[in-house]
Write an enzyme that holds these catalytic residues in place. Structure first.
Site, PDB file in Angstrom:
ATOM      1  N   HIS A 181      40.271  44.294  38.168  1.00 11.02           N
ATOM      2  CA  HIS A 181      38.953  44.813  37.800  1.00 11.02           C
ATOM      3  C   HIS A 181      38.853  46.326  37.782  1.00 11.02           C
ATOM      4  CE1 HIS A 181      38.628  44.839  42.231  1.00 11.02           C
ATOM      5  NE2 HIS A 181      37.827  45.870  42.045  1.00 11.02           N
TER       6      HIS A 181
HETATM    7  C1  UD1 Z   1      32.530  47.803  42.157  1.00 11.29           C
HETATM    8  C2  UD1 Z   1      33.035  48.997  42.969  1.00 11.29           C
HETATM    9  C3  UD1 Z   1      34.532  48.869  43.215  1.00 11.29           C
HETATM   10  C4  UD1 Z   1      34.878  47.522  43.825  1.00 11.29           C
HETATM   11  C5  UD1 Z   1      34.282  46.400  42.999  1.00 11.29           C
HETATM   12  C6  UD1 Z   1      34.512  45.114  43.710  1.00 11.29           C
HETATM   13  C7  UD1 Z   1      31.943  51.186  42.650  1.00 11.29           C
HETATM   14  C8  UD1 Z   1      32.049  52.485  41.966  1.00 11.29           C
HETATM   15  N1  UD1 Z   1      32.829  50.245  42.258  1.00 11.29           N
HETATM   16  O1  UD1 Z   1      33.173  47.854  40.895  1.00 11.29           O
HETATM   17  O2  UD1 Z   1      34.956  49.887  44.109  1.00 11.29           O
HETATM   18  O3  UD1 Z   1      36.273  47.393  43.885  1.00 11.29           O
HETATM   19  O4  UD1 Z   1      32.870  46.610  42.838  1.00 11.29           O
HETATM   20  O5  UD1 Z   1      34.321  44.001  42.942  1.00 11.29           O
HETATM   21  O6  UD1 Z   1      31.098  50.998  43.491  1.00 11.29           O
HETATM   22  N2  UD1 Z   1      28.550  42.851  36.878  1.00 11.29           N
HETATM   23  C9  UD1 Z   1      27.992  41.614  36.685  1.00 11.29           C
HETATM   24  N3  UD1 Z   1      27.495  40.961  37.767  1.00 11.29           N
HETATM   25  C10 UD1 Z   1      27.523  41.462  39.021  1.00 11.29           C
HETATM   26  C11 UD1 Z   1      28.088  42.721  39.200  1.00 11.29           C
HETATM   27  C12 UD1 Z   1      28.605  43.405  38.131  1.00 11.29           C
HETATM   28  O7  UD1 Z   1      27.946  41.113  35.564  1.00 11.29           O
HETATM   29  O8  UD1 Z   1      27.051  40.800  39.964  1.00 11.29           O
HETATM   30  C13 UD1 Z   1      29.133  43.551  35.705  1.00 11.29           C
HETATM   31  C14 UD1 Z   1      28.145  44.480  35.014  1.00 11.29           C
HETATM   32  O9  UD1 Z   1      28.409  44.430  33.647  1.00 11.29           O
HETATM   33  C15 UD1 Z   1      28.555  45.844  35.555  1.00 11.29           C
HETATM   34  C16 UD1 Z   1      30.048  45.695  35.763  1.00 11.29           C
HETATM   35  O10 UD1 Z   1      30.245  44.345  36.155  1.00 11.29           O
HETATM   36  O11 UD1 Z   1      28.230  46.883  34.684  1.00 11.29           O
HETATM   37  C17 UD1 Z   1      30.604  46.614  36.826  1.00 11.29           C
HETATM   38  O12 UD1 Z   1      29.881  46.490  38.057  1.00 11.29           O
HETATM   39  P1  UD1 Z   1      29.836  47.736  39.108  1.00 11.29           P
HETATM   40  O13 UD1 Z   1      29.215  47.310  40.368  1.00 11.29           O
HETATM   41  O14 UD1 Z   1      29.281  48.945  38.433  1.00 11.29           O
HETATM   42  O15 UD1 Z   1      31.344  48.059  39.327  1.00 11.29           O
HETATM   43  P2  UD1 Z   1      32.551  47.107  39.655  1.00 11.29           P
HETATM   44  O16 UD1 Z   1      33.556  47.214  38.579  1.00 11.29           O
HETATM   45  O17 UD1 Z   1      32.056  45.749  40.019  1.00 11.29           O
HETATM   46  N1  UDP Z   2      37.781  37.796  46.298  1.00 12.34           N
HETATM   47  C1  UDP Z   2      37.098  36.593  46.243  1.00 12.34           C
HETATM   48  N2  UDP Z   2      37.019  35.930  45.047  1.00 12.34           N
HETATM   49  C2  UDP Z   2      37.599  36.412  43.907  1.00 12.34           C
HETATM   50  C3  UDP Z   2      38.292  37.649  43.984  1.00 12.34           C
HETATM   51  C4  UDP Z   2      38.345  38.318  45.195  1.00 12.34           C
HETATM   52  O1  UDP Z   2      36.581  36.113  47.260  1.00 12.34           O
HETATM   53  O2  UDP Z   2      37.490  35.756  42.861  1.00 12.34           O
HETATM   54  C5  UDP Z   2      37.833  38.517  47.588  1.00 12.34           C
HETATM   55  C6  UDP Z   2      39.166  39.060  48.033  1.00 12.34           C
HETATM   56  O3  UDP Z   2      39.947  38.083  48.673  1.00 12.34           O
HETATM   57  C7  UDP Z   2      38.740  40.150  48.995  1.00 12.34           C
HETATM   58  C8  UDP Z   2      37.532  40.725  48.298  1.00 12.34           C
HETATM   59  O4  UDP Z   2      37.055  39.697  47.429  1.00 12.34           O
HETATM   60  O5  UDP Z   2      38.330  39.581  50.228  1.00 12.34           O
HETATM   61  C9  UDP Z   2      37.944  41.937  47.526  1.00 12.34           C
HETATM   62  O6  UDP Z   2      36.953  42.301  46.638  1.00 12.34           O
HETATM   63  P1  UDP Z   2      37.251  43.050  45.268  1.00 12.34           P
HETATM   64  O7  UDP Z   2      38.641  42.783  44.812  1.00 12.34           O
HETATM   65  O8  UDP Z   2      36.135  42.694  44.384  1.00 12.34           O
HETATM   66  O9  UDP Z   2      37.054  44.579  45.680  1.00 12.34           O
HETATM   67  P2  UDP Z   2      38.031  45.721  46.223  1.00 12.34           P
HETATM   68  O10 UDP Z   2      38.637  45.254  47.488  1.00 12.34           O
HETATM   69  O11 UDP Z   2      39.017  46.034  45.155  1.00 12.34           O
HETATM   70  O12 UDP Z   2      37.106  46.875  46.407  1.00 12.34           O
END
Ligand code: UD1
Ligand code: UDP
Length: 365
Positions: free
Chosen positions: A205
């Protein structure tokens, strides 16, 4: 003592779960749980509260998705009002997401103490939004809880007083160990007809991998190639799903050996990890969990803020080198992987250390 615990995005929930549980037995700390609403889909948020037994948040700011700046700004605006009415002594923030930094900025302007759990991690890559969040949060935090020794060195180099830094271990591993029996009971292997050690698990992601159409296409083609040798299961993050659709790459994922799913719950995801032959990822937390479980981890990133997972653990950080990805996947299939150890204090007792230190710092013991 009045404490606001802040969560916002998926990786925050497995970090706050053991703390909420530990704080429950310390009645001299009034704990308020606040969700910013950065993540809001059922499978990116609510599901984790149910599975991990996290109490329903007392407050949900409901901010949702937006550009980096607008997301941070709207969290700050709403959190400002919340702190006015609650008047906490301290806030506790976890990890490195926008919610972490935004709430910390509000707190520091009002003289509210900031406790940062998972402080000191650095990728030294300022193009990552998380790196800015980490540097800003750590520079204004009053108590910095670090998961590994490298983080102490990073903070000292940035001029942070050593008296504020505490090595407490890795909070995510508390959750992993605590829920092992429930993970074991997950039926996900049967649901997808997957045999123990007969598949690889994929999660991607990071903007650096999924926001550029050429890079994403290249990674997807390599995954399909690897899936000719072993089945792969790929729970797709909403950012990645959206980009696959926008870039018109959906047809490339048409392979019998590549199972695509919605984001999975914690218990199912860990069950897959425990039973996988290897994991391909760019997630921060997954690099740590694979190290704790001794599962081969191939990280598609140019750097990691968690170097201990590569130095002591099972992690191989390979940039975007898809040839290397295939080579390492083959090694893992053949049972070839480097030796590893579980880092110091990744022992399931981090929440206890954190709460004890908070109480001592705030004069409660
Ligand atoms: C965010 C965090 C990242 C973390 C990740 C975990 C920041 C800058 N980034 O990235 O560090 O690793 O979460 O998963 O805080 N969206 C949905 N549904 C949701 C959430 C998001 O559809 O419930 C979609 C939206 O289109 C959104 C995109 O995902 O624009 C990105 O979401 P965002 O929270 O901005 O960043 P992540 O890539 O999820
Ligand atoms: N995780 C989960 N379901 C998924 C993918 C990840 O429960 O489909 C868990 C993963 O095991 C870890 C946490 O989500 O505990 C990590 O979150 P993510 O990868 O979204 O964020 P990051 O750690 O990169 O910030």
């Amino acid at each position: 003592m009045k404490l606001i615990n802040v969560v916002g995005a998926r990786p925050n929930f497995m970090k706050i779960a053991p703390l909420m549980s530990e704080l429950n037995s310390h009645k001299d700390i009034e704990t308020i749980l606040l969700h910013t609403g950065q993540h809001y889909d059922e499978k990116m948020s609510n599901l984790f509260f149910e599975e991990l037994g996290i109490p329903k948040p007392n407050i949900n700011l409901g901010i949702g998705s937006n550009s980096q700046a607008k997301q941070v700004a709207s969290i700050m605006e709403k959190f400002d009002d919340v702190t006015d009415s609650i008047k906490p002594d301290a806030i506790l923030v976890v990890g490195d997401v926008n919610s972490t930094m935004a709430c910390s900025l509000v707190a520091v302007k009002k003289g509210i103490k900031i406790i940062h759990l998972e402080a000191g991690l650095r990728s030294f890559d300022r193009t990552m939004p998380e790196e800015i969040n980490r540097i800003v949060t750590d520079s204004i935090a009053d108590l910095l809880f670090v998961p590994s020794r490298d983080a102490i060195d990073n903070l000292k180099k940035e001029g942070i007083d050593e008296s504020k830094i505490f090595l407490v271990g890795n909070i995510m591993i508390d959750t992993l160990f605590h829920f092992m029996d429930k993970i074991d009971n997950s039926k996900i292997l049967n649901d997808y007809n997957l045999g123990n050690k007969g598949f690889g698990l994929v999660t991607l992601h990071r903007p650096s991998n999924v926001d550029d159409p050429v890079i994403l296409e290249n990674i997807i083609k390599s995954l399909v190639d690897i899936s000719n040798d072993i089945r792969l299961i790929f729970p797709i993050h909403p950012r990645t799903r959206k980009n696959i659709q926008t870039f018109g790459l959906t047809h490339l994922l048409n392979s019998n050996n590549l199972i695509l799913t919605e984001p999975l719950g914690y218990l199912d995801f860990q069950k897959l990890m425990v039973n996988s032959k290897f994991v391909i990822t760019d997630s921060g937390g997954v690099q740590e969990e694979t190290t704790a479980l001794k599962i081969p981890c191939i990280t598609m990133r140019e750097n990691t803020e968690r170097p201990i997972t590569a130095i002591e653990g099972t992690n191989e950080v390979i940039g975007r080198n898809t040839y290397k990805m295939k080579e390492l996947a083959n090694d893992a299939i053949n049972g070839i992987w480097k030796d590893s150890i579980i880092p110091q204090y990744w022992d399931g007792k981090t929440a206890k250390r954190v709460v004890k230190t908070i109480k001592s710092h705030f004069g409660l013991i």
